[in-house]
Design an enzyme around this catalytic site. Sequence first.
Site, PDB file in Angstrom:
ATOM      1  N   HIS A 146      -4.090   7.110   1.769  1.00  0.00           N
ATOM      2  CA  HIS A 146      -4.234   6.041   1.220  1.00  0.00           C
ATOM      3  C   HIS A 146      -5.491   5.466   1.676  1.00  0.00           C
ATOM      4  CE1 HIS A 146      -3.914   1.542   0.425  1.00  0.00           C
ATOM      5  NE2 HIS A 146      -3.651   1.257   1.837  1.00  0.00           N
ATOM      6  N   ASN A 148     -10.028  -0.772  -1.274  1.00  0.00           N
ATOM      7  CA  ASN A 148      -8.457  -0.463  -1.063  1.00  0.00           C
ATOM      8  C   ASN A 148      -7.949  -1.341  -2.189  1.00  0.00           C
ATOM      9  OD1 ASN A 148      -6.010  -0.688  -0.456  1.00  0.00           O
ATOM     10  ND2 ASN A 148      -6.300  -1.330   1.577  1.00  0.00           N
ATOM     11  N   CYS A 203       0.641  -1.324   0.023  1.00  0.00           N
ATOM     12  CA  CYS A 203      -0.077  -0.005  -0.076  1.00  0.00           C
ATOM     13  C   CYS A 203       0.671   1.448  -0.229  1.00  0.00           C
ATOM     14  CB  CYS A 203      -0.860   0.138   1.154  1.00  0.00           C
ATOM     15  SG  CYS A 203      -2.147  -1.162   1.101  1.00  0.00           S
TER      16      CYS A 203
HETATM   17  O1  UT7 Z   1      -4.088  -1.102   3.172  1.00  0.00           O
HETATM   18  C1  UT7 Z   1      -3.651  -1.616   4.418  1.00  0.00           C
HETATM   19  C2  UT7 Z   1      -3.975  -2.714   4.747  1.00  0.00           C
HETATM   20  N1  UT7 Z   1      -5.183  -3.151   5.495  1.00  0.00           N
HETATM   21  C3  UT7 Z   1      -5.668  -2.228   6.511  1.00  0.00           C
HETATM   22  O2  UT7 Z   1      -5.445  -1.109   6.615  1.00  0.00           O
HETATM   23  C4  UT7 Z   1      -7.028  -2.857   7.020  1.00  0.00           C
HETATM   24  C5  UT7 Z   1      -6.815  -2.280   8.522  1.00  0.00           C
HETATM   25  N2  UT7 Z   1      -7.990  -3.035   9.424  1.00  0.00           N
HETATM   26  C6  UT7 Z   1      -9.233  -2.745   9.107  1.00  0.00           C
HETATM   27  O3  UT7 Z   1      -9.557  -2.174   8.242  1.00  0.00           O
HETATM   28  C7  UT7 Z   1     -10.304  -3.566  10.009  1.00  0.00           C
HETATM   29  O4  UT7 Z   1      -9.655  -4.201  11.076  1.00  0.00           O
HETATM   30  C8  UT7 Z   1     -11.157  -4.374   9.364  1.00  0.00           C
HETATM   31  C9  UT7 Z   1     -12.118  -3.745   8.421  1.00  0.00           C
HETATM   32  C10 UT7 Z   1     -10.382  -5.660   8.566  1.00  0.00           C
HETATM   33  C11 UT7 Z   1     -12.016  -5.366  10.397  1.00  0.00           C
HETATM   34  O5  UT7 Z   1     -12.626  -4.372  11.128  1.00  0.00           O
HETATM   35  P1  UT7 Z   1     -12.539  -4.555  12.616  1.00  0.00           P
HETATM   36  O6  UT7 Z   1     -13.484  -3.321  13.183  1.00  0.00           O
HETATM   37  O7  UT7 Z   1     -11.136  -4.308  13.308  1.00  0.00           O
HETATM   38  O8  UT7 Z   1     -13.350  -5.821  12.932  1.00  0.00           O
HETATM   39  P2  UT7 Z   1     -12.583  -7.019  13.851  1.00  0.00           P
HETATM   40  O9  UT7 Z   1     -11.577  -7.660  12.995  1.00  0.00           O
HETATM   41  O10 UT7 Z   1     -12.088  -6.559  15.163  1.00  0.00           O
HETATM   42  O11 UT7 Z   1     -13.990  -7.862  13.869  1.00  0.00           O
HETATM   43  C12 UT7 Z   1     -15.005  -7.491  14.829  1.00  0.00           C
HETATM   44  C13 UT7 Z   1     -15.972  -8.739  14.575  1.00  0.00           C
HETATM   45  C14 UT7 Z   1     -15.754  -9.944  14.694  1.00  0.00           C
HETATM   46  O12 UT7 Z   1     -16.697 -10.686  15.295  1.00  0.00           O
HETATM   47  P3  UT7 Z   1     -16.887 -11.055  17.129  1.00  0.00           P
HETATM   48  O13 UT7 Z   1     -15.528 -11.775  17.219  1.00  0.00           O
HETATM   49  O14 UT7 Z   1     -16.962  -9.578  17.454  1.00  0.00           O
HETATM   50  O15 UT7 Z   1     -18.059 -11.857  17.007  1.00  0.00           O
HETATM   51  C15 UT7 Z   1     -15.510 -10.597  13.667  1.00  0.00           C
HETATM   52  O16 UT7 Z   1     -15.676 -11.781  13.281  1.00  0.00           O
HETATM   53  O17 UT7 Z   1     -16.548  -8.201  13.205  1.00  0.00           O
HETATM   54  C16 UT7 Z   1     -16.545  -9.784  12.480  1.00  0.00           C
HETATM   55  N3  UT7 Z   1     -16.419  -9.249  11.136  1.00  0.00           N
HETATM   56  C17 UT7 Z   1     -17.349  -9.485  10.310  1.00  0.00           C
HETATM   57  N4  UT7 Z   1     -18.405  -9.382  10.174  1.00  0.00           N
HETATM   58  C18 UT7 Z   1     -19.423  -8.928   9.258  1.00  0.00           C
HETATM   59  C19 UT7 Z   1     -15.082  -9.445  10.489  1.00  0.00           C
HETATM   60  N5  UT7 Z   1     -15.121  -9.269   9.083  1.00  0.00           N
HETATM   61  C20 UT7 Z   1     -16.677  -9.018   9.004  1.00  0.00           C
HETATM   62  C21 UT7 Z   1     -17.373  -8.894   8.078  1.00  0.00           C
HETATM   63  N6  UT7 Z   1     -18.676  -9.080   7.990  1.00  0.00           N
HETATM   64  N7  UT7 Z   1     -16.762  -8.769   6.482  1.00  0.00           N
END
Ligand code: UT7
Length: 343
Positions: free
Chosen positions: A268, A298, A126
């Site tokens: 970004h 992204n 990225c």
């Molecule tokens: O370009 C550089 C590379 N990447 C990034 O910058 C990504 C950086 N990270 C993020 O943007 C975020 O961490 C994500 C968008 C990937 C995830 O969002 P989050 O708010 O950090 O969610 P999380 O991973 O903490 O998950 C929260 C909950 C979990 O469920 P439980 O354990 O609380 O029941 C996940 O299983 O959300 C669940 N979850 C989803 N639910 C519905 C994770 N992905 C999804 C989904 N749909 N797609």
Amino acid sequence: MTTSFVSNMSPDKVNLARITSVGIAVPPRILSNDDLSKMVDTNDQWITERTGIKTRHIVEKGVTCSDLAAQAALECLAKANLPASEVDLIIVATITPDMMLPATACLVQHKIGATKAWGFDMSIACSGFLYAMQVGAQFVVSGAHKNVLIIGMDIMSSIIDYTDRQTCIIFGDGGGCALIQASQKEEDGCFYDFLHEVDGSGGQFLCVPGGGSQTPASQKTVEDRMHFLKQDGPVVFKFATKRMPDLCVRLLERNGLTGKDIDVFIPHQANLRIIKSAVDRLGMPMEKVIVNIDKYGNTTAGTLPLAIDTALKEGRLKRGDLVLFAAMGAGLSAGASLIRWAY
Ligand code: UT7
């Protein structure tokens, strides 16, 4: 403000460098949040609230990184009214090259007919386009080259696991190309200063574990889905919300500036929440910030040229604007740069 470029090659011929044209390429096919909700356990509300993404563009089978990179390069050259035969150097920032080798830059060189250009790829995910801007600018500042094309392009759909809801909702395909040429004075546009940093201790948090020299491709790596991108989202999120604004603030401070001095902020496009937290730290209004993650998702190395294009098309980026760019991603890597916009 400082210009951080020093020429070792021809001190009598030190130039300033500026971006004089930008072209983009995005595949027409759209993958919406509703489409994804039929593929994995997710929904439009979750994706919109947690990322700001509504749609992303995905290539048809057979469309490669060099195809889109060449399309963006030709648009960029046409806007600059510069024949491809005048290009000296092509740098392609990508983590999704057509093949492991040759470099995608070589394929682009052939496809656009840039017969006298040399080139190479940069693999820093990225942060790719941000880093490539500085590398490309150095060749112009040194007087070594007149016309440098830098391309940020990724076909993320080629390394995304569409059974992994944490990653497949984020990424899309596309990117763009910028032409870097010399500038005689600051008001005509120039690169000022930059601050880039990597923290290699975080490499495992965002990676494609299979297919390299560590674990060469085999039937087992494919069965274990190791050729797909793996991400620890919350760890990367934490890094992004701290390191990206930290670098922006340090870069501004060492140039005697604050967020208020910036005309346009082009970050970004990883997650709208990451962008908003950086904007809060910088104390600038969202009106100065370019956001198109809702449309493209992204696109890794592609986000910055796509955001420049959005800013230009919306009339929000003009000659003379002081622009702050910022990026972060795999590596873990991050950076920020200050540019006076040329057109
Ligand atoms: O370009 C550089 C590379 N990447 C990034 O910058 C990504 C950086 N990270 C993020 O943007 C975020 O961490 C994500 C968008 C990937 C995830 O969002 P989050 O708010 O950090 O969610 P999380 O991973 O903490 O998950 C929260 C909950 C979990 O469920 P439980 O354990 O609380 O029941 C996940 O299983 O959300 C669940 N979850 C989803 N639910 C519905 C994770 N992905 C999804 C989904 N749909 N797609």
